[in-house]
Design a protein around this motif. Structure first.
Motif, mmCIF file in Angstrom:
data_model
loop_
_atom_site.group_PDB
_atom_site.id
_atom_site.type_symbol
_atom_site.label_atom_id
_atom_site.label_comp_id
_atom_site.label_asym_id
_atom_site.label_seq_id
_atom_site.Cartn_x
_atom_site.Cartn_y
_atom_site.Cartn_z
ATOM 1 N N UNK A 192 0.845 -1.253 0.012
ATOM 2 C CA UNK A 192 0.063 -0.013 -0.071
ATOM 3 C C UNK A 192 0.791 1.369 -0.075
ATOM 4 N N UNK A 193 0.206 2.263 -0.743
ATOM 5 C CA UNK A 193 1.398 3.431 -0.660
ATOM 6 C C UNK A 193 0.326 4.434 0.020
ATOM 7 N N UNK A 194 0.876 5.493 0.768
ATOM 8 C CA UNK A 194 -0.055 6.535 1.206
ATOM 9 C C UNK A 194 0.653 7.975 0.741
ATOM 10 N N UNK A 195 -0.201 8.731 0.034
ATOM 11 C CA UNK A 195 0.524 10.043 -0.314
ATOM 12 C C UNK A 195 -0.482 11.251 0.299
ATOM 13 N N UNK A 252 4.301 12.850 -9.385
ATOM 14 C CA UNK A 252 4.487 11.888 -8.641
ATOM 15 C C UNK A 252 3.252 10.886 -8.490
ATOM 16 N N UNK A 253 2.153 11.595 -8.320
ATOM 17 C CA UNK A 253 0.913 10.878 -8.278
ATOM 18 C C UNK A 253 0.572 9.865 -9.593
ATOM 19 N N UNK A 254 0.990 11.017 -10.620
ATOM 20 C CA UNK A 254 0.848 10.452 -12.181
ATOM 21 C C UNK A 254 1.418 8.982 -12.313
ATOM 22 N N UNK A 255 2.770 8.993 -11.735
ATOM 23 C CA UNK A 255 3.663 8.047 -11.878
ATOM 24 C C UNK A 255 3.211 6.726 -11.262
ATOM 25 N N UNK A 256 2.572 6.950 -9.847
ATOM 26 C CA UNK A 256 1.856 5.828 -9.273
ATOM 27 C C UNK A 256 0.586 5.415 -9.748
ATOM 28 N N UNK A 257 -0.008 6.201 -10.659
ATOM 29 C CA UNK A 257 -1.407 5.657 -11.204
ATOM 30 C C UNK A 257 -1.066 4.788 -12.191
ATOM 31 N N UNK A 258 -0.010 4.482 -12.604
ATOM 32 C CA UNK A 258 0.221 3.899 -13.935
ATOM 33 C C UNK A 258 0.237 2.412 -13.507
ATOM 34 N N UNK A 259 0.438 2.041 -11.968
ATOM 35 C CA UNK A 259 0.585 0.927 -11.465
ATOM 36 C C UNK A 259 -0.765 0.297 -11.072
ATOM 37 N N UNK A 260 -1.574 -0.471 -11.753
ATOM 38 C CA UNK A 260 -2.797 -0.693 -11.567
ATOM 39 C C UNK A 260 -2.867 -1.535 -10.355
ATOM 40 N N UNK A 261 -1.925 -2.500 -10.024
ATOM 41 C CA UNK A 261 -2.295 -3.537 -8.920
ATOM 42 C C UNK A 261 -1.843 -2.910 -7.398
ATOM 43 N N UNK A 262 -1.364 -1.688 -7.435
ATOM 44 C CA UNK A 262 -1.090 -0.837 -6.258
ATOM 45 C C UNK A 262 -2.096 -0.136 -5.603
ATOM 46 N N UNK A 263 -2.446 -0.330 -4.469
ATOM 47 C CA UNK A 263 -3.481 0.557 -3.680
ATOM 48 C C UNK A 263 -2.932 1.778 -3.206
ATOM 49 N N UNK A 264 -3.378 2.822 -3.681
ATOM 50 C CA UNK A 264 -2.894 4.372 -2.861
ATOM 51 C C UNK A 264 -3.828 4.776 -2.421
ATOM 52 N N UNK A 279 4.540 10.375 13.460
ATOM 53 C CA UNK A 279 5.585 10.631 14.580
ATOM 54 C C UNK A 279 7.034 11.210 14.294
ATOM 55 N N UNK A 280 7.274 11.965 12.922
ATOM 56 C CA UNK A 280 8.360 12.230 12.648
ATOM 57 C C UNK A 280 8.526 13.798 12.536
ATOM 58 N N UNK A 281 9.611 14.397 12.973
ATOM 59 C CA UNK A 281 9.723 15.917 13.029
ATOM 60 C C UNK A 281 10.127 16.486 11.495
ATOM 61 N N UNK A 282 9.608 15.934 10.527
ATOM 62 C CA UNK A 282 9.808 16.439 9.308
ATOM 63 C C UNK A 282 8.732 15.923 8.238
ATOM 64 N N UNK A 283 8.581 16.608 7.088
ATOM 65 C CA UNK A 283 7.529 16.488 6.026
ATOM 66 C C UNK A 283 7.587 15.126 5.462
ATOM 67 N N UNK A 284 6.506 14.487 5.284
ATOM 68 C CA UNK A 284 6.529 13.054 4.821
ATOM 69 C C UNK A 284 5.487 13.082 3.669
ATOM 70 N N UNK A 285 5.845 13.098 2.323
ATOM 71 C CA UNK A 285 5.078 13.290 1.179
ATOM 72 C C UNK A 285 4.553 11.818 0.623
ATOM 73 N N UNK A 286 5.071 11.112 0.913
ATOM 74 C CA UNK A 286 4.476 9.791 0.532
ATOM 75 C C UNK A 286 5.447 8.629 1.405
ATOM 76 N N UNK A 287 4.728 7.609 1.590
ATOM 77 C CA UNK A 287 5.205 6.319 2.253
ATOM 78 C C UNK A 287 4.731 4.822 1.733
#
Length: 96
Positions: free
Chosen positions: A34-37, A45-57, A72-80
């Protein structure tokens, strides 16, 4: 389900990869379940991810700052990427 609590539990007990480059690498290796954005993750980057049909976003409704705090991190996280949820129920979002 409390998304933030489930995310923190996954980070604590499972395997979670933070950052765009690491997430992309994890997807290419086929490890990501699973990917969280963040809501403000770059559209390219979202467009890049959307090319992968099997991936849950899942799109986190807050900003990358809020997602970082949720992790719980003291910095920005745009995706994981979640490789293993550990004791978390976060993958139940896939069935919702």
């Amino acid at each position: 389900m409390d998304f933030n609590a489930s995310l923190r539990r996954a980070i604590k007990t499972g395997t979670v990869i933070l950052g765009q480059n690491n997430t992309e690498k994890c997807i290419k290796e086929g490890k990501a379940q699973m990917v969280v954005v963040a809501g403000n993750c770059p559209a390219s980057f979202k467009e890049k991810l959307s090319t992968n049909e099997n991936l849950f976003i899942h799109t986190f409704e807050g900003s990358s700052v809020a997602l970082g705090k949720a992790c719980g991190k003291p910095f920005m996280v745009s995706t994981l990427a979640i490789i293993s949820p550990g004791e978390s129920d976060i993958l139940s979002l896939k069935r919702a």
